[in-house]
Design a protein around this motif. Structure first.
Motif, PDB file in Angstrom:
ATOM      1  N   TRP A  78     -24.801 -68.550   1.828  1.00 25.20           N
ATOM      2  CA  TRP A  78     -25.700 -69.643   2.168  1.00 25.20           C
ATOM      3  C   TRP A  78     -26.486 -70.045   0.935  1.00 25.20           C
ATOM      4  O   TRP A  78     -26.816 -69.203   0.091  1.00 25.20           O
ATOM      5  CB  TRP A  78     -26.671 -69.203   3.266  1.00 25.20           C
ATOM      6  CG  TRP A  78     -26.022 -69.144   4.609  1.00 25.20           C
ATOM      7  CD1 TRP A  78     -26.024 -70.118   5.564  1.00 25.20           C
ATOM      8  CD2 TRP A  78     -25.280 -68.060   5.162  1.00 25.20           C
ATOM      9  NE1 TRP A  78     -25.319 -69.717   6.664  1.00 25.20           N
ATOM     10  CE2 TRP A  78     -24.849 -68.440   6.448  1.00 25.20           C
ATOM     11  CE3 TRP A  78     -24.912 -66.798   4.703  1.00 25.20           C
ATOM     12  CZ2 TRP A  78     -24.090 -67.625   7.261  1.00 25.20           C
ATOM     13  CZ3 TRP A  78     -24.155 -65.977   5.511  1.00 25.20           C
ATOM     14  CH2 TRP A  78     -23.758 -66.397   6.780  1.00 25.20           C
ATOM     15  N   ALA A  79     -26.765 -71.318   0.851  1.00 27.09           N
ATOM     16  CA  ALA A  79     -27.548 -71.836  -0.269  1.00 27.09           C
ATOM     17  C   ALA A  79     -29.022 -71.867   0.117  1.00 27.09           C
ATOM     18  O   ALA A  79     -29.390 -72.249   1.232  1.00 27.09           O
ATOM     19  CB  ALA A  79     -27.082 -73.241  -0.633  1.00 27.09           C
ATOM     20  N   THR A  80     -29.868 -71.447  -0.817  1.00 26.05           N
ATOM     21  CA  THR A  80     -31.322 -71.532  -0.619  1.00 26.05           C
ATOM     22  C   THR A  80     -31.773 -72.913  -1.081  1.00 26.05           C
ATOM     23  O   THR A  80     -31.021 -73.624  -1.763  1.00 26.05           O
ATOM     24  CB  THR A  80     -32.032 -70.444  -1.447  1.00 26.05           C
ATOM     25  OG1 THR A  80     -31.829 -70.726  -2.839  1.00 26.05           O
ATOM     26  CG2 THR A  80     -31.535 -69.056  -1.100  1.00 26.05           C
ATOM     27  N   PRO A 104     -30.658 -67.874   5.277  1.00 23.84           N
ATOM     28  CA  PRO A 104     -32.109 -67.890   5.133  1.00 23.84           C
ATOM     29  C   PRO A 104     -32.828 -68.392   6.401  1.00 23.84           C
ATOM     30  O   PRO A 104     -34.009 -68.125   6.581  1.00 23.84           O
ATOM     31  CB  PRO A 104     -32.357 -68.823   3.944  1.00 23.84           C
ATOM     32  CG  PRO A 104     -31.131 -69.643   3.818  1.00 23.84           C
ATOM     33  CD  PRO A 104     -30.006 -68.821   4.377  1.00 23.84           C
ATOM     34  N   ARG A 105     -32.107 -69.058   7.290  1.00 24.11           N
ATOM     35  CA  ARG A 105     -32.724 -69.550   8.524  1.00 24.11           C
ATOM     36  C   ARG A 105     -32.686 -68.516   9.637  1.00 24.11           C
ATOM     37  O   ARG A 105     -33.316 -68.684  10.672  1.00 24.11           O
ATOM     38  CB  ARG A 105     -31.996 -70.808   8.996  1.00 24.11           C
ATOM     39  CG  ARG A 105     -32.062 -71.946   7.970  1.00 24.11           C
ATOM     40  CD  ARG A 105     -31.074 -73.021   8.294  1.00 24.11           C
ATOM     41  NE  ARG A 105     -29.726 -72.421   8.231  1.00 24.11           N
ATOM     42  CZ  ARG A 105     -28.631 -73.023   8.621  1.00 24.11           C
ATOM     43  NH1 ARG A 105     -28.681 -74.221   9.098  1.00 24.11           N
ATOM     44  NH2 ARG A 105     -27.466 -72.422   8.526  1.00 24.11           N
ATOM     45  N   GLN A 106     -31.915 -67.438   9.424  1.00 24.71           N
ATOM     46  CA  GLN A 106     -31.762 -66.405  10.455  1.00 24.71           C
ATOM     47  C   GLN A 106     -32.989 -65.505  10.462  1.00 24.71           C
ATOM     48  O   GLN A 106     -33.409 -65.022   9.435  1.00 24.71           O
ATOM     49  CB  GLN A 106     -30.505 -65.570  10.171  1.00 24.71           C
ATOM     50  CG  GLN A 106     -30.213 -64.498  11.188  1.00 24.71           C
ATOM     51  CD  GLN A 106     -29.709 -65.080  12.497  1.00 24.71           C
ATOM     52  OE1 GLN A 106     -28.950 -66.029  12.485  1.00 24.71           O
ATOM     53  NE2 GLN A 106     -30.130 -64.522  13.592  1.00 24.71           N
ATOM     54  N   MET A 107     -33.542 -65.280  11.647  1.00 21.24           N
ATOM     55  CA  MET A 107     -34.693 -64.378  11.716  1.00 21.24           C
ATOM     56  C   MET A 107     -34.244 -62.934  11.563  1.00 21.24           C
ATOM     57  O   MET A 107     -33.102 -62.587  11.837  1.00 21.24           O
ATOM     58  CB  MET A 107     -35.459 -64.559  13.025  1.00 21.24           C
ATOM     59  CG  MET A 107     -34.723 -64.157  14.275  1.00 21.24           C
ATOM     60  SD  MET A 107     -35.724 -64.482  15.712  1.00 21.24           S
ATOM     61  CE  MET A 107     -35.800 -62.866  16.410  1.00 21.24           C
ATOM     62  N   THR A 108     -35.127 -62.091  11.076  1.00 25.80           N
ATOM     63  CA  THR A 108     -34.807 -60.674  10.869  1.00 25.80           C
ATOM     64  C   THR A 108     -35.242 -59.882  12.091  1.00 25.80           C
ATOM     65  O   THR A 108     -36.281 -60.138  12.668  1.00 25.80           O
ATOM     66  CB  THR A 108     -35.576 -60.129   9.660  1.00 25.80           C
ATOM     67  OG1 THR A 108     -36.112 -61.168   8.875  1.00 25.80           O
ATOM     68  CG2 THR A 108     -34.713 -59.312   8.778  1.00 25.80           C
ATOM     69  N   ILE A 109     -34.415 -58.927  12.463  1.00 26.66           N
ATOM     70  CA  ILE A 109     -34.744 -58.054  13.594  1.00 26.66           C
ATOM     71  C   ILE A 109     -35.023 -56.671  13.017  1.00 26.66           C
ATOM     72  O   ILE A 109     -34.172 -56.073  12.358  1.00 26.66           O
ATOM     73  CB  ILE A 109     -33.588 -58.004  14.610  1.00 26.66           C
ATOM     74  CG1 ILE A 109     -33.280 -59.414  15.123  1.00 26.66           C
ATOM     75  CG2 ILE A 109     -33.905 -57.045  15.743  1.00 26.66           C
ATOM     76  CD1 ILE A 109     -32.073 -59.497  16.025  1.00 26.66           C
ATOM     77  N   ASP A 110     -36.216 -56.172  13.266  1.00 29.53           N
ATOM     78  CA  ASP A 110     -36.589 -54.854  12.757  1.00 29.53           C
ATOM     79  C   ASP A 110     -35.736 -53.777  13.414  1.00 29.53           C
ATOM     80  O   ASP A 110     -35.395 -53.856  14.585  1.00 29.53           O
ATOM     81  CB  ASP A 110     -38.075 -54.572  13.034  1.00 29.53           C
ATOM     82  CG  ASP A 110     -38.989 -55.478  12.229  1.00 29.53           C
ATOM     83  OD1 ASP A 110     -38.585 -55.885  11.128  1.00 29.53           O
ATOM     84  OD2 ASP A 110     -40.105 -55.783  12.704  1.00 29.53           O
TER      85      ASP A 110
END
Length: 111
Positions: A77-79, A89-95
């Motif tokens: 993916w391009a920033t 970069p649009r994907q949310m992170t899951i702890d």
């Protein structure tokens, strides 16, 4: 007088170096065919050119088609800055989730 065999002439061409090159090239094509499951080829062309004093000039050309393994693609993916990265970069992170590396993946494939 018996006829000289093609194999004997082949071993004489370029003082045996042509024979060595053909052997190496054939092994390369055979190994690539086995590893890829695809076909390959080896072609030897010998040109003969008569001289003015009864001699013949022989020139050779070796051509081979070596099959190659198919290469996979990468998804990145391009920033906004124009950099490439493996995570969206649009994907949310899951702890609590763990990212696995190549070694971890190889271990999972064995199970």
């Amino acid at each position: 007088m018996s006829n000289k065999t093609f194999a004997e002439v082949l071993q004489d061409l370029r003082y045996g170096t042509l024979h060595d090159e053909l052997t190496e090239t054939l092994q390369e094509v055979v190994n690539a065919c086995i590893s890829t499951g695809k076909g390959g080829s080896l072609t030897l062309q010998i040109k003969l050119k008569p001289g003015k004093s009864g001699e013949l000039e022989l020139t050779d050309t070796i051509k081979s088609t070596v099959p190659e393994l198919e290469k996979g693609a990468s998804i990145m993916w391009a920033t906004p800055e124009g950099n490439l990265q493996r995570q969206d970069p649009r994907q949310m992170t899951i702890d609590g989730l763990k990212s696995i590396g190549k070694e971890d993946y190889q271990q999972l494939k064995k199970v």
